[in-house]
Design a protein around this motif. Sequence first.
Motif, PDB file in Angstrom:
ATOM      1  N   PHE A  32      32.925  34.311  43.184  1.00  0.00           N
ATOM      2  CA  PHE A  32      33.550  34.107  44.492  1.00  0.00           C
ATOM      3  C   PHE A  32      33.184  32.723  44.990  1.00  0.00           C
ATOM      4  CE2 PHE A  32      34.293  34.197  48.974  1.00  0.00           C
ATOM      5  CZ  PHE A  32      35.334  35.099  49.163  1.00  0.00           C
ATOM      6  N   VAL A  52      38.821  30.937  37.735  1.00  0.00           N
ATOM      7  CA  VAL A  52      38.278  32.256  38.091  1.00  0.00           C
ATOM      8  C   VAL A  52      39.307  33.395  37.977  1.00  0.00           C
ATOM      9  CG1 VAL A  52      38.569  32.340  40.644  1.00  0.00           C
ATOM     10  CG2 VAL A  52      36.512  33.310  39.562  1.00  0.00           C
ATOM     11  N   PRO A  53      40.624  33.139  38.148  1.00  0.00           N
ATOM     12  CA  PRO A  53      41.548  34.277  37.962  1.00  0.00           C
ATOM     13  C   PRO A  53      41.589  34.791  36.526  1.00  0.00           C
ATOM     14  CG  PRO A  53      42.617  32.483  39.167  1.00  0.00           C
ATOM     15  CD  PRO A  53      41.337  31.938  38.620  1.00  0.00           C
ATOM     16  N   THR A  54      41.128  33.983  35.585  1.00  0.00           N
ATOM     17  CA  THR A  54      41.099  34.435  34.193  1.00  0.00           C
ATOM     18  C   THR A  54      39.763  35.061  33.826  1.00  0.00           C
ATOM     19  OG1 THR A  54      40.286  32.328  33.299  1.00  0.00           O
ATOM     20  CG2 THR A  54      42.668  32.538  33.591  1.00  0.00           C
ATOM     21  N   VAL A  55      38.848  35.052  34.768  1.00  0.00           N
ATOM     22  CA  VAL A  55      37.502  35.588  34.530  1.00  0.00           C
ATOM     23  C   VAL A  55      37.295  36.872  35.338  1.00  0.00           C
ATOM     24  CG1 VAL A  55      35.034  35.076  34.813  1.00  0.00           C
ATOM     25  CG2 VAL A  55      36.572  33.300  33.990  1.00  0.00           C
ATOM     26  N   GLY A  56      38.011  36.976  36.444  1.00  0.00           N
ATOM     27  CA  GLY A  56      37.848  38.141  37.319  1.00  0.00           C
ATOM     28  C   GLY A  56      37.046  37.769  38.544  1.00  0.00           C
ATOM     29  N   GLY A  57      37.690  37.132  39.484  1.00  0.00           N
ATOM     30  CA  GLY A  57      36.985  36.715  40.691  1.00  0.00           C
ATOM     31  C   GLY A  57      37.957  36.098  41.665  1.00  0.00           C
ATOM     32  N   THR A  58      37.426  35.549  42.737  1.00  0.00           N
ATOM     33  CA  THR A  58      38.264  35.100  43.845  1.00  0.00           C
ATOM     34  C   THR A  58      37.852  33.722  44.320  1.00  0.00           C
ATOM     35  OG1 THR A  58      38.536  37.385  44.578  1.00  0.00           O
ATOM     36  CG2 THR A  58      39.046  35.677  46.194  1.00  0.00           C
ATOM     37  N   ALA A  75      30.915  37.707  51.091  1.00  0.00           N
ATOM     38  CA  ALA A  75      31.150  38.096  49.695  1.00  0.00           C
ATOM     39  C   ALA A  75      29.850  38.493  49.001  1.00  0.00           C
ATOM     40  CB  ALA A  75      31.828  36.952  48.949  1.00  0.00           C
TER      41      ALA A  75
ATOM     42  N   LEU B  89      37.140  40.798  50.576  1.00  0.00           N
ATOM     43  CA  LEU B  89      37.690  40.301  49.310  1.00  0.00           C
ATOM     44  C   LEU B  89      36.758  40.603  48.139  1.00  0.00           C
ATOM     45  CD1 LEU B  89      39.270  36.875  50.349  1.00  0.00           C
ATOM     46  CD2 LEU B  89      40.425  39.053  49.956  1.00  0.00           C
ATOM     47  N   TYR B 265      46.701  39.923  52.059  1.00  0.00           N
ATOM     48  CA  TYR B 265      46.241  38.762  51.293  1.00  0.00           C
ATOM     49  C   TYR B 265      45.950  39.100  49.838  1.00  0.00           C
ATOM     50  CZ  TYR B 265      43.607  34.596  50.018  1.00  0.00           C
ATOM     51  OH  TYR B 265      43.165  33.453  49.387  1.00  0.00           O
ATOM     52  N   MET B 269      47.839  37.589  46.595  1.00  0.00           N
ATOM     53  CA  MET B 269      47.063  36.891  45.556  1.00  0.00           C
ATOM     54  C   MET B 269      47.308  37.552  44.197  1.00  0.00           C
ATOM     55  SD  MET B 269      42.937  36.176  45.485  1.00  0.00           S
ATOM     56  CE  MET B 269      42.454  37.884  45.549  1.00  0.00           C
ATOM     57  N   LEU B 273      49.214  35.668  41.026  1.00  0.00           N
ATOM     58  CA  LEU B 273      48.421  35.341  39.845  1.00  0.00           C
ATOM     59  C   LEU B 273      48.911  36.116  38.626  1.00  0.00           C
ATOM     60  CD1 LEU B 273      44.867  35.177  41.458  1.00  0.00           C
ATOM     61  CD2 LEU B 273      46.245  33.252  40.672  1.00  0.00           C
ATOM     62  N   LEU B 277      50.094  34.082  35.537  1.00  0.00           N
ATOM     63  CA  LEU B 277      49.121  34.090  34.438  1.00  0.00           C
ATOM     64  C   LEU B 277      49.374  35.202  33.412  1.00  0.00           C
ATOM     65  CD1 LEU B 277      45.845  33.377  36.447  1.00  0.00           C
ATOM     66  CD2 LEU B 277      46.925  31.850  34.792  1.00  0.00           C
ATOM     67  N   GLN B 280      46.674  36.740  30.922  1.00  0.00           N
ATOM     68  CA  GLN B 280      45.424  35.982  31.148  1.00  0.00           C
ATOM     69  C   GLN B 280      44.734  36.382  32.450  1.00  0.00           C
ATOM     70  OE1 GLN B 280      47.131  31.867  30.577  1.00  0.00           O
ATOM     71  NE2 GLN B 280      45.076  31.565  29.751  1.00  0.00           N
ATOM     72  N   TYR B 281      45.494  36.995  33.356  1.00  0.00           N
ATOM     73  CA  TYR B 281      44.940  37.317  34.665  1.00  0.00           C
ATOM     74  C   TYR B 281      43.972  38.486  34.557  1.00  0.00           C
ATOM     75  CZ  TYR B 281      44.815  38.989  39.513  1.00  0.00           C
ATOM     76  OH  TYR B 281      44.411  39.410  40.749  1.00  0.00           O
ATOM     77  N   VAL B 282      42.797  38.278  35.080  1.00  0.00           N
ATOM     78  CA  VAL B 282      41.802  39.348  35.157  1.00  0.00           C
ATOM     79  C   VAL B 282      41.604  39.667  36.633  1.00  0.00           C
ATOM     80  CG1 VAL B 282      39.441  40.051  34.633  1.00  0.00           C
ATOM     81  CG2 VAL B 282      40.673  38.536  33.060  1.00  0.00           C
ATOM     82  N   GLU B 283      42.041  40.828  37.038  1.00  0.00           N
ATOM     83  CA  GLU B 283      41.954  41.177  38.449  1.00  0.00           C
ATOM     84  C   GLU B 283      40.504  41.281  38.889  1.00  0.00           C
ATOM     85  OE1 GLU B 283      43.906  44.345  41.589  1.00  0.00           O
ATOM     86  OE2 GLU B 283      44.171  44.641  39.445  1.00  0.00           O
ATOM     87  N   ALA B 284      40.239  40.736  40.069  1.00  0.00           N
ATOM     88  CA  ALA B 284      38.882  40.813  40.607  1.00  0.00           C
ATOM     89  C   ALA B 284      38.614  42.238  41.040  1.00  0.00           C
ATOM     90  CB  ALA B 284      38.745  39.852  41.770  1.00  0.00           C
TER      91      ALA B 284
END
Lengths: 385, 291
Positions: A32, A52-58, A75, B89, B265, B269, B273, B277, B280-284
């Motif tokens: 984060f 970070v969207p490819t790792v899992g985060g914000t 956070a 978030l 939000y 997002m 994404l 992506l 490739q997108y890894v959801e948080a």
Amino acid sequence: MHADPAGVLTGSHFLDGDHACCEGALAAGARFSSGYPITPSTEVVERFASRVPTVGGTFIQMEDELAASITLQGAVWGGAKAFTVTSGPGFSLMMEHIGLAIMTETPCVFVDVQRGGPSTGLPTLPAQGDMMQVRWGSHGDYEIIALCPNSPQECFDLTVTAFNYSEQYRVPVFVMMDEVVGHMTEKVVIPPAEQIEVTPRRYTTIPPGEFLAFEPKDDLVPDMPRTGEGYNVHVTGLTHDNRGYPDMTPAQQDKLVKRLCNKIRQNVDKITLYEADQIEGADVAVVSYGITSRVAQRAIDLARDKGIKVGKFRLITAWPFPEKQIAEIAAKVKAFVVPELNLGQMVREVERAAAGKAVVRHVPHAGGSVHKPEDILQAIMEVAR
Amino acid sequence: MTTIGITPTNPVEPFLRTDRMPHIWCPGCGIGTSVNSFARALTEANMDLKNVAIVSGIGCTGRVAGYMKLDSFHTTHGRAIPFATGLKLANPKLNVVVYSGDGDLFAIGGNHLIHAARRNVDIKVVCVNNLIYAMTGGQTAPTTPGDVVTSTNPYGTYDPSFNLPYLVEAAGAVYVARWTAFHVRQLARAMEEMFTKKGFSFIEVLSPCPTLYQRRNKMGDGLDTMKFYKEKSRIKNGAPTNEVALSKSGEIIVGKFVDRERADYRDLMHDQLEEVLGDQYVEAEACECSI
């Protein structure tokens, strides 16, 4: 424990310091970041926003630095490892929330890529003018940890260290870069995840109902509760007791603020990082940090060529200041030479630690460029006489 | 510990940190009344209390977080909303409520409020509006109506004031309501309804400050203010928010003004994404900070 491989870009790279810092944060487990654009630091969060969207985060871009510096703390209490990045004017705005992080013992990392000040100053040019601000800029008494990388490789390494220290001591930790270190591009080696030590959050194992949220362990640091698990934790910037409840008495103020300081002071030997070279037998010791240490190296080499016995002492932790080491060196050398990109900040600490046992010669520079090695050499030659 | 003299059946008690009583609020203040409605709303909405977090700023209402037996965060002046944004978030399973005052949320924190509403962060904001800075002794706030005496406008106020529902609607909130400390049942129902909304939701609670606002303006005590609210209030659900501005002694329009749907939000997002992506997108996920 080891780093999560998802965030580790293992390999040999050609990166600038800002980008290397971002990779350090990801390797350390940061998922984060809340930021606000400011030169010369923005590349750190730009890369984070991309990665970070490819790792899992914000990543969230906030409306100002006041917001950025507290959103990350929300956070952290939500369970993330989090950081923000800024430079002088933004750093000034963040001071209030540095105090909040100290008071609430919120583990987090602030990166300050220093530029010339005061005020808007020199947005694109280097300085080391925030070294006292990082130590004293928020109100009240406290201790923090500040690290000073002098290369993109160290921007990676020390950002990992910063996160680890923040989790260990539950204190905001600062990566004090400067414009040149942030923008210089060099080889950066990112090791495999299993070779990167990462300090996990110190979550309590005591169940809700029995847990006192701010009761310190032996190292004076309390373990953390998880939010959303029924701990009903109360976290406040007010002076508080071990339950986290406000207790605004002189006795509790004394107890709490002393503990917040002592948890760093008592662990100073575990925290302190420095690089020393040829101190034994030296007549002069050059004390420097960050980009200035790279310039000072040239001056040291030139002085040694002239037969002057010069030692090098590089601050890696500026705070807590390695006063024990400086005091020991003061007993051995004739003089210290302290170049820095400001008109006299860390030199005061050197003077304090040297306590009159050795001459301390400052080599000031108001910022905007780095020193000329000749200016540092000149100072070495003068005090070596 | 014995509880002699305390009725264990008070339905609000389980929501309070009773070990912190007595609270700091003055007799006649409406903050405690709003907390009572809030506790009832939590019950009626069957909220899983483990997953309700409350965030306050600074001021009299800023103390609410400290009295609620929830995960509670008493932050800095004006910054409850950005703290809550980070909390939500990073840990989306939490229901995050910001509970703070008018000065905190609309003066020093005004910028954060409009941006959180613009982003439509899924947080619920309860603003107790006592028309004044109360904790610091009754100074003019951005909500103080014209022609009232405050400690910093001893000859009467002339600063134009904010119309909170109008501002919050314009900034993008999906739910906007106003009630007074007199309307305890309507307020509890509005709070309950707010919990069902996804996105930036806002309830203004008009509250007396008998100690500093009413007394200085010779408007009586807390009870007199309840009578005033009863007499002056007019329920007008769906009222255009540009017509609900408050004045010193005029009509008080209350009710639900805004109730609309808009992607929040996290959804925005996520959708963006994921679209760009792809795999490739890894959801948080809810951050389990094992590392």
